[in-house]
Each structure stands twice: as structure tokens, then as C-alpha cells.
Write a protein that holds these residues in place. Structure first.
Motif, PDB file in Angstrom:
ATOM      1  N   SER A  21      -3.705 -39.899 117.480  1.00 37.56           N
ATOM      2  CA  SER A  21      -4.595 -40.924 118.051  1.00 37.56           C
ATOM      3  C   SER A  21      -5.438 -41.585 116.970  1.00 37.56           C
ATOM      4  O   SER A  21      -5.682 -42.795 117.008  1.00 37.56           O
ATOM      5  N   TRP A  22      -5.884 -40.797 115.996  1.00 33.18           N
ATOM      6  CA  TRP A  22      -6.675 -41.366 114.894  1.00 33.18           C
ATOM      7  C   TRP A  22      -5.876 -42.427 114.153  1.00 33.18           C
ATOM      8  O   TRP A  22      -6.380 -43.518 113.856  1.00 33.18           O
ATOM      9  N   VAL A  23      -4.605 -42.129 113.842  1.00 37.44           N
ATOM     10  CA  VAL A  23      -3.818 -43.067 113.050  1.00 37.44           C
ATOM     11  C   VAL A  23      -3.463 -44.313 113.869  1.00 37.44           C
ATOM     12  O   VAL A  23      -3.325 -45.406 113.318  1.00 37.44           O
ATOM     13  N   VAL A  24      -3.351 -44.188 115.197  1.00 36.43           N
ATOM     14  CA  VAL A  24      -3.159 -45.366 116.049  1.00 36.43           C
ATOM     15  C   VAL A  24      -4.362 -46.293 115.905  1.00 36.43           C
ATOM     16  O   VAL A  24      -4.216 -47.506 115.699  1.00 36.43           O
ATOM     17  N   ARG A  25      -5.557 -45.734 116.004  1.00 37.03           N
ATOM     18  CA  ARG A  25      -6.772 -46.554 115.853  1.00 37.03           C
ATOM     19  C   ARG A  25      -6.844 -47.187 114.467  1.00 37.03           C
ATOM     20  O   ARG A  25      -7.180 -48.369 114.322  1.00 37.03           O
ATOM     21  N   ASP A  26      -6.521 -46.411 113.454  1.00 38.34           N
ATOM     22  CA  ASP A  26      -6.606 -46.911 112.088  1.00 38.34           C
ATOM     23  C   ASP A  26      -5.613 -48.051 111.858  1.00 38.34           C
ATOM     24  O   ASP A  26      -5.957 -49.078 111.285  1.00 38.34           O
ATOM     25  N   LYS A  27      -4.386 -47.872 112.338  1.00 39.74           N
ATOM     26  CA  LYS A  27      -3.363 -48.911 112.169  1.00 39.74           C
ATOM     27  C   LYS A  27      -3.749 -50.174 112.932  1.00 39.74           C
ATOM     28  O   LYS A  27      -3.586 -51.292 112.420  1.00 39.74           O
ATOM     29  N   ALA A  28      -4.278 -50.016 114.149  1.00 41.11           N
ATOM     30  CA  ALA A  28      -4.694 -51.178 114.935  1.00 41.11           C
ATOM     31  C   ALA A  28      -5.800 -51.953 114.217  1.00 41.11           C
ATOM     32  O   ALA A  28      -5.764 -53.190 114.154  1.00 41.11           O
ATOM     33  N   LYS A  29      -6.781 -51.242 113.672  1.00 44.84           N
ATOM     34  CA  LYS A  29      -7.867 -51.910 112.947  1.00 44.84           C
ATOM     35  C   LYS A  29      -7.324 -52.673 111.742  1.00 44.84           C
ATOM     36  O   LYS A  29      -7.709 -53.828 111.499  1.00 44.84           O
ATOM     37  N   LEU A  40      -2.957 -57.110 119.859  1.00 41.92           N
ATOM     38  CA  LEU A  40      -2.560 -55.704 119.854  1.00 41.92           C
ATOM     39  C   LEU A  40      -2.869 -55.072 121.204  1.00 41.92           C
ATOM     40  O   LEU A  40      -3.858 -55.423 121.849  1.00 41.92           O
ATOM     41  N   LEU A  41      -2.036 -54.125 121.603  1.00 42.58           N
ATOM     42  CA  LEU A  41      -2.221 -53.412 122.859  1.00 42.58           C
ATOM     43  C   LEU A  41      -2.105 -51.919 122.605  1.00 42.58           C
ATOM     44  O   LEU A  41      -1.137 -51.468 121.975  1.00 42.58           O
ATOM     45  N   ILE A  42      -3.083 -51.148 123.090  1.00 41.82           N
ATOM     46  CA  ILE A  42      -3.030 -49.684 123.030  1.00 41.82           C
ATOM     47  C   ILE A  42      -2.964 -49.174 124.465  1.00 41.82           C
ATOM     48  O   ILE A  42      -3.815 -49.509 125.288  1.00 41.82           O
ATOM     49  N   VAL A  43      -1.931 -48.360 124.757  1.00 39.84           N
ATOM     50  CA  VAL A  43      -1.704 -47.861 126.118  1.00 39.84           C
ATOM     51  C   VAL A  43      -1.737 -46.344 126.128  1.00 39.84           C
ATOM     52  O   VAL A  43      -1.171 -45.687 125.237  1.00 39.84           O
ATOM     53  N   ARG A  44      -2.396 -45.805 127.154  1.00 41.02           N
ATOM     54  CA  ARG A  44      -2.293 -44.378 127.486  1.00 41.02           C
ATOM     55  C   ARG A  44      -2.087 -44.271 128.982  1.00 41.02           C
ATOM     56  O   ARG A  44      -2.158 -45.275 129.699  1.00 41.02           O
ATOM     57  N   ARG A  45      -1.839 -43.085 129.467  1.00 44.23           N
ATOM     58  CA  ARG A  45      -1.528 -42.909 130.884  1.00 44.23           C
ATOM     59  C   ARG A  45      -2.715 -43.279 131.771  1.00 44.23           C
ATOM     60  O   ARG A  45      -2.550 -43.922 132.799  1.00 44.23           O
ATOM     61  N   THR A  46      -3.928 -42.870 131.387  1.00 46.07           N
ATOM     62  CA  THR A  46      -5.094 -43.145 132.224  1.00 46.07           C
ATOM     63  C   THR A  46      -6.188 -43.849 131.428  1.00 46.07           C
ATOM     64  O   THR A  46      -6.250 -43.753 130.191  1.00 46.07           O
ATOM     65  N   TYR A 102       2.169 -59.472 123.605  1.00 49.24           N
ATOM     66  CA  TYR A 102       1.484 -58.764 122.522  1.00 49.24           C
ATOM     67  C   TYR A 102       2.407 -58.723 121.321  1.00 49.24           C
ATOM     68  O   TYR A 102       3.625 -58.634 121.455  1.00 49.24           O
ATOM     69  N   ASP A 103       1.806 -58.777 120.139  1.00 49.09           N
ATOM     70  CA  ASP A 103       2.597 -58.699 118.915  1.00 49.09           C
ATOM     71  C   ASP A 103       2.943 -57.258 118.572  1.00 49.09           C
ATOM     72  O   ASP A 103       4.073 -56.960 118.182  1.00 49.09           O
ATOM     73  N   VAL A 104       1.968 -56.367 118.719  1.00 47.60           N
ATOM     74  CA  VAL A 104       2.170 -54.955 118.397  1.00 47.60           C
ATOM     75  C   VAL A 104       1.639 -54.121 119.557  1.00 47.60           C
ATOM     76  O   VAL A 104       0.532 -54.360 120.054  1.00 47.60           O
ATOM     77  N   ILE A 105       2.454 -53.144 119.976  1.00 47.45           N
ATOM     78  CA  ILE A 105       2.082 -52.269 121.083  1.00 47.45           C
ATOM     79  C   ILE A 105       2.066 -50.829 120.589  1.00 47.45           C
ATOM     80  O   ILE A 105       3.001 -50.388 119.908  1.00 47.45           O
ATOM     81  N   PHE A 106       1.011 -50.117 120.947  1.00 50.72           N
ATOM     82  CA  PHE A 106       0.899 -48.688 120.655  1.00 50.72           C
ATOM     83  C   PHE A 106       0.970 -47.939 121.985  1.00 50.72           C
ATOM     84  O   PHE A 106       0.137 -48.165 122.855  1.00 50.72           O
ATOM     85  N   LEU A 107       1.946 -47.055 122.128  1.00 51.81           N
ATOM     86  CA  LEU A 107       2.048 -46.191 123.301  1.00 51.81           C
ATOM     87  C   LEU A 107       1.642 -44.791 122.858  1.00 51.81           C
ATOM     88  O   LEU A 107       2.441 -44.066 122.262  1.00 51.81           O
ATOM     89  N   ASP A 108       0.389 -44.456 123.091  1.00 56.12           N
ATOM     90  CA  ASP A 108      -0.137 -43.161 122.653  1.00 56.12           C
ATOM     91  C   ASP A 108       0.216 -42.112 123.697  1.00 56.12           C
ATOM     92  O   ASP A 108      -0.103 -42.270 124.868  1.00 56.12           O
ATOM     93  N   GLU A 109       0.861 -41.037 123.260  1.00 60.89           N
ATOM     94  CA  GLU A 109       1.433 -40.017 124.148  1.00 60.89           C
ATOM     95  C   GLU A 109       2.475 -40.660 125.066  1.00 60.89           C
ATOM     96  O   GLU A 109       2.431 -40.555 126.290  1.00 60.89           O
ATOM     97  N   THR A 138       3.434 -42.543 119.854  1.00 66.72           N
ATOM     98  CA  THR A 138       3.105 -41.173 119.493  1.00 66.72           C
ATOM     99  C   THR A 138       3.552 -40.279 120.633  1.00 66.72           C
ATOM    100  O   THR A 138       3.637 -40.712 121.782  1.00 66.72           O
ATOM    101  N   CYS A 139       3.875 -39.031 120.316  1.00 61.99           N
ATOM    102  CA  CYS A 139       4.436 -38.184 121.366  1.00 61.99           C
ATOM    103  C   CYS A 139       4.351 -36.700 121.012  1.00 61.99           C
ATOM    104  O   CYS A 139       4.254 -36.325 119.855  1.00 61.99           O
ATOM    105  N   ASN A 140       4.376 -35.916 122.073  1.00 57.46           N
ATOM    106  CA  ASN A 140       4.554 -34.470 122.000  1.00 57.46           C
ATOM    107  C   ASN A 140       5.767 -34.143 122.853  1.00 57.46           C
ATOM    108  O   ASN A 140       6.099 -34.897 123.767  1.00 57.46           O
ATOM    109  N   PRO A 141       6.445 -33.024 122.603  1.00 52.85           N
ATOM    110  CA  PRO A 141       7.552 -32.637 123.486  1.00 52.85           C
ATOM    111  C   PRO A 141       7.066 -32.450 124.918  1.00 52.85           C
ATOM    112  O   PRO A 141       5.914 -32.082 125.151  1.00 52.85           O
TER     113      PRO A 141
END
Length: 199
Positions: A21-29, A40-46, A102-109, A138-141
Motif C-alpha cells: 500500500s505504501w508503494v501504491v501511494r508513493d507511485k501515485a504521488k 489516477l485511480l486507486i481502488v480497494r474493496r471498501t 483514467y490513465d493509471v489504475i491501482f487495484l490495491d489487494e 497488489t495482491c496476496n494469495p
């Protein structure tokens, strides 16, 4: 590696505490400051996850740099760039992406989102401009789209319309997060104490 990767689809996954999550924020900035006018768009489930993992930290990081609009859930930068926050906990939440670009999308988890949700959100990655068009996941199993994400980034089996050269995967390890290792070195032992499957 994550910050320097220019593939169209970048997967970053693995260990808890790896700093995803930290690197998502850093890359977006970095993208917002480098490309005036980029969307830019950052998405999470909730929305609660967005607030805890991204909005609150960025409000601190971007004081004097960007203005946050609470009702729109958008950071506005003086150069015209924006970071928008979206969530998707159910089919009805997809309406907020109807017609959006959006030009860049971040799907966190990303594995916590259904495959069909991911595809509909990623379909918003377009625009008639020279900005990069990328999706960072970004993802976890585990999770609803475990098999889909694994197929793309680990097994590297592609269907028609998917090109192998567009995909890159970076392994996330808890040891990559130096700040966490310094402030809480026992976190690794906490992870090791988990049941084997969860670990």
C-alpha cells in the motif's frame, strides 16, 4: 522494481507487511507530480480500507501539495493532476466507473475483487493523450480472483487479447519493508506463528 516497472500490467504480491500500500501511494504521488493533468485511480474493496490505507496517509503526505475534496474523494494537484479513490464491494459499486477514464489504475489487494469487477474497472484505463496507460495490482494469495491473478502473473497463461509482454510480476517480501523491520522486528515471528496455510 515496482517504481521503475513500465509494463502495462504490473503485479506486486506476496507477503503481508511488504509495503504494497505504501508503494501504491508513493507511485501515485510521483506520477501526479511528473505528468501534469494525469488522472489516477486507486481502488480497494471498501471505502473504509481506502480511508485507512490511502486517504488518511496521503492527506498527511500532501499537505501544501494537493487539495483533498472529501465529497468527490479526489486529490487535486495545482498542475491539473488528480488522484481519485474508488471502491467495489458489490456489483452496484461498478456504477461509479460507468463512462469514467483514467490513465493509471491501482487495484490495491486486487485478489479481494471479483474477476469481472477487475475487468470492468480496468476497461476505464484509456484516454487520448500521451500519459502512460498502466494498471498496478497488489495482491496476496487467496480471495475471489486468486485464480485469475495467478493465471496472469504467476502461471503466465494468456487468453486471446492478452499479451505476455504486457505483464510483469514483482515478489513482495516482508523483509523489503525496512521501516517495518526496524520498528517491529518481531513481526516476522508473528507471521511464522500463523497456521501453515495462512502463513
Amino acid at each position: 522494481l515496482f517504481l521503475a516497472d513500465h509494463h502495462k500490467y504490473v503485479g506486486y504480491g506476496g507477503a503481508r507487511g511488504g509495503g504494497k500500500s505504501w508503494v501504491v501511494r508513493d507511485k501515485a504521488k510521483r506520477l501526479a507530480l511528473r505528468y501534469p493533468g494525469i488522472k489516477l485511480l486507486i481502488v480497494r474493496r471498501t471505502y473504509a480500507e481506502l480511508q485507512n490505507n490511502h486517504i488518511h496517509p496521503l492527506r498527511g503526505d500532501l499537505v501544501g501539495v494537493a487539495r483533498y475534496n472529501l465529497s468527490e474523494k479526489i486529490f487535486y494537484f495545482p498542475n491539473g493532476s488528480t488522484i481519485k479513490f474508488g471502491y467495489c464491494a458489490g456489483d452496484g459499486d461498478l456504477d461509479q466507473y460507468q463512462g469514467a477514464e483514467y490513465d493509471v489504475i491501482f487495484l490495491d489487494e486486487a485478489t479481494q475483487l471479483k474477476e469481472e469487477w477487475i475487468k470492468k474497472i480496468v476497461a476505464c484505463m484509456r484516454g487520448v493523450n500521451d500519459f502512460p496507460k498502466r494498471c498496478y495490482m497488489t495482491c496476496n494469495p487467496g480471495g475471489p480472483s486468486h485464480g485469475y491473478i495467478k493465471r496472469l502473473f504467476i502461471d503466465r497463461r494468456y487468453n486471446r487479447g492478452e499479451r505476455a509482454e504486457d505483464y510483469s510480476f514483482i515478489q513482495s517480501l516482508v523483509g523489503d519493508n525496512r521501516a517495518l523491520m526496524e520498528s517491529d522486528p518481531d513481526y516476522v515471528h508473528q507471521l511464522e506463528a500463523l497456521p501453515a496455510k495462512l502463513r
